[in-house]
Design a protein around this motif. Structure first.
Motif, PDB file in Angstrom:
ATOM      1  N   ILE A 133       0.860  -1.171   0.000  1.00 39.70           N
ATOM      2  CA  ILE A 133       0.000   0.000   0.000  1.00 39.70           C
ATOM      3  C   ILE A 133       0.904   1.230   0.000  1.00 39.70           C
ATOM      4  N   SER A 134       0.331   2.353  -0.328  1.00 35.71           N
ATOM      5  CA  SER A 134       1.115   3.587  -0.334  1.00 35.71           C
ATOM      6  C   SER A 134       1.418   4.019   1.096  1.00 35.71           C
ATOM      7  N   GLN A 162      10.340   2.428   8.767  1.00 39.96           N
ATOM      8  CA  GLN A 162      11.309   1.331   8.741  1.00 39.96           C
ATOM      9  C   GLN A 162      10.945   0.267   7.709  1.00 39.96           C
ATOM     10  N   HIS A 163       9.666   0.160   7.375  1.00 37.45           N
ATOM     11  CA  HIS A 163       9.218  -0.898   6.467  1.00 37.45           C
ATOM     12  C   HIS A 163       8.734  -0.351   5.122  1.00 37.45           C
ATOM     13  N   THR A 164       9.206   0.823   4.765  1.00 40.55           N
ATOM     14  CA  THR A 164       8.872   1.400   3.472  1.00 40.55           C
ATOM     15  C   THR A 164       9.909   0.968   2.451  1.00 40.55           C
ATOM     16  N   ASP A 165       9.421   0.390   1.356  1.00 45.85           N
ATOM     17  CA  ASP A 165      10.297   0.001   0.249  1.00 45.85           C
ATOM     18  C   ASP A 165      10.407   1.182  -0.701  1.00 45.85           C
ATOM     19  N   GLY A 166      11.625   1.506  -1.088  1.00 50.06           N
ATOM     20  CA  GLY A 166      11.844   2.619  -2.013  1.00 50.06           C
ATOM     21  C   GLY A 166      11.495   2.248  -3.442  1.00 50.06           C
ATOM     22  N   GLY A 176       6.453   2.175  -1.297  1.00 54.86           N
ATOM     23  CA  GLY A 176       5.279   1.505  -0.751  1.00 54.86           C
ATOM     24  C   GLY A 176       5.637   0.734   0.504  1.00 54.86           C
ATOM     25  N   VAL A 177       4.604   0.269   1.178  1.00 54.32           N
ATOM     26  CA  VAL A 177       4.763  -0.463   2.424  1.00 54.32           C
ATOM     27  C   VAL A 177       4.189  -1.861   2.228  1.00 54.32           C
ATOM     28  N   GLN A 181       4.727  -7.647   5.985  1.00 53.96           N
ATOM     29  CA  GLN A 181       5.935  -7.387   6.765  1.00 53.96           C
ATOM     30  C   GLN A 181       5.678  -6.357   7.857  1.00 53.96           C
ATOM     31  N   LEU A 182       4.893  -5.336   7.532  1.00 49.19           N
ATOM     32  CA  LEU A 182       4.574  -4.313   8.534  1.00 49.19           C
ATOM     33  C   LEU A 182       3.776  -4.910   9.681  1.00 49.19           C
ATOM     34  N   ASN A 183       2.793  -5.747   9.378  1.00 46.52           N
ATOM     35  CA  ASN A 183       1.991  -6.355  10.432  1.00 46.52           C
ATOM     36  C   ASN A 183       2.786  -7.351  11.269  1.00 46.52           C
TER      37      ASN A 183
END
Length: 189
Positions: A133-134, A162-166, A176-177, A181-183
Motif C-alpha cells: 500500500i502507499s 522502517q518498512h517502506t520500500d523505495g 510503498g509499504v 511485513q509491517l503487520n
C-alpha cells in the motif's frame, strides 16, 4: 534422408539445451545466489511456520492490523469463488455501476473506522494480488491501530518508515509499504 536426420538431431540438441540444461543452470544459480527469492519470498513466524509471501497480499480485517488493498479474487481465500487461485483485476470502467457497488461498502468500512479512504485502500491492483500500500494509506490507518494496540502514533510512524520500500532501482514506481511485513513487525513489538 540426410537432411531429415540433421533436423532431428538439431531438434534434440536444442530441446536438451532449452528445456533441460538452461532451466537447471538457472535454477542452480537462483538457489545458490538468491535462495529467499527463488523459493517464493516466504515469511515464517517464530514457530517456523510459513505464514505468507512478501509477493502476495493477504487480507487483514482486525482493527489491530494495517489493512491492505482489496482484491477482486480475495487472494485465493475463497476456493469456491476462485478454485484455481488465479489473479486478475475486475477490469470494470469507472462509470460501471458494478464497480461503484463493489467499492461503496469498502468506503463505508473505512469511514466507520475513521480511516481516510485512499485509492489503494478502495481499488484492487491490476493483478489483484499486490502486497503493498502507499505510505499515505498506511499513515491514514495510524490512529485506528494506535487506539487498538495502545501505541503512540509516533511509534507507528517510525514502524512505517522502517518498512517502506523505495523505488525499484531508485527510479521506477512509487515507495510503498509491504502490509504483511509491517503487520509482522507490529506483532513483534
Amino acid at each position: 534422408m540426410r537432411d531429415f536426420v540433421i533436423a532431428i538431431r538439431s531438434s534434440v540438441v536444442l530441446w536438451l539445451l532449452t528445456a533441460l540444461i538452461y532451466p537447471l543452470v538457472i535454477l542452480g544459480i537462483a538457489q545458490v545466489g538468491f535462495p529467499f527469492q527463488a523459493n517464493g519470498s516466504l515469511l515464517t513466524n517464530s514457530s517456523q511456520q510459513i505464514i505468507g509471501s512478501t509477493l502476495i497480499g493477504q487480507t487483514f480485517t482486525s482493527e489491530r492490523y494495517f489493512w491492505g488493498r482489496p482484491s477482486v479474487v480475495n487472494y485465493s481465500e475463497n476456493k469456491e469463488a476462485n478454485p484455481t487461485g488465479l489473479s486478475g483485476a475486475s477490469n470494470l470502467a469507472p462509470s460501471n455501476p458494478e464497480l461503484l457497488n463493489r467499492i461503496k461498502p469498502e468506503i463505508d468500512r473505512l469511514q466507520q473506522a475513521r480511516v481516510k479512504p485512499t485509492a489503494d485502500l478502495i481499488y484492487s491492483s491490476g493483478s489483484g494480488l499486490d502486497p503493498h500500500i502507499s505510505i499515505a494509506a498506511a499513515q491514514a490507518q495510524i490512529n485506528r491501530i494506535a487506539q487498538a494496540r495502545n501505541l503512540t502514533p509516533e511509534n507507528l510512524t517510525t514502524l512505517i518508515n522502517q518498512h517502506t520500500d523505495g523505488r525499484f532501482l531508485g527510479i521506477f514506481g512509487e515507495p510503498g509499504v509491504n502490509v504483511l511485513q509491517l503487520n509482522l513487525a507490529l506483532d513483534q513489538r
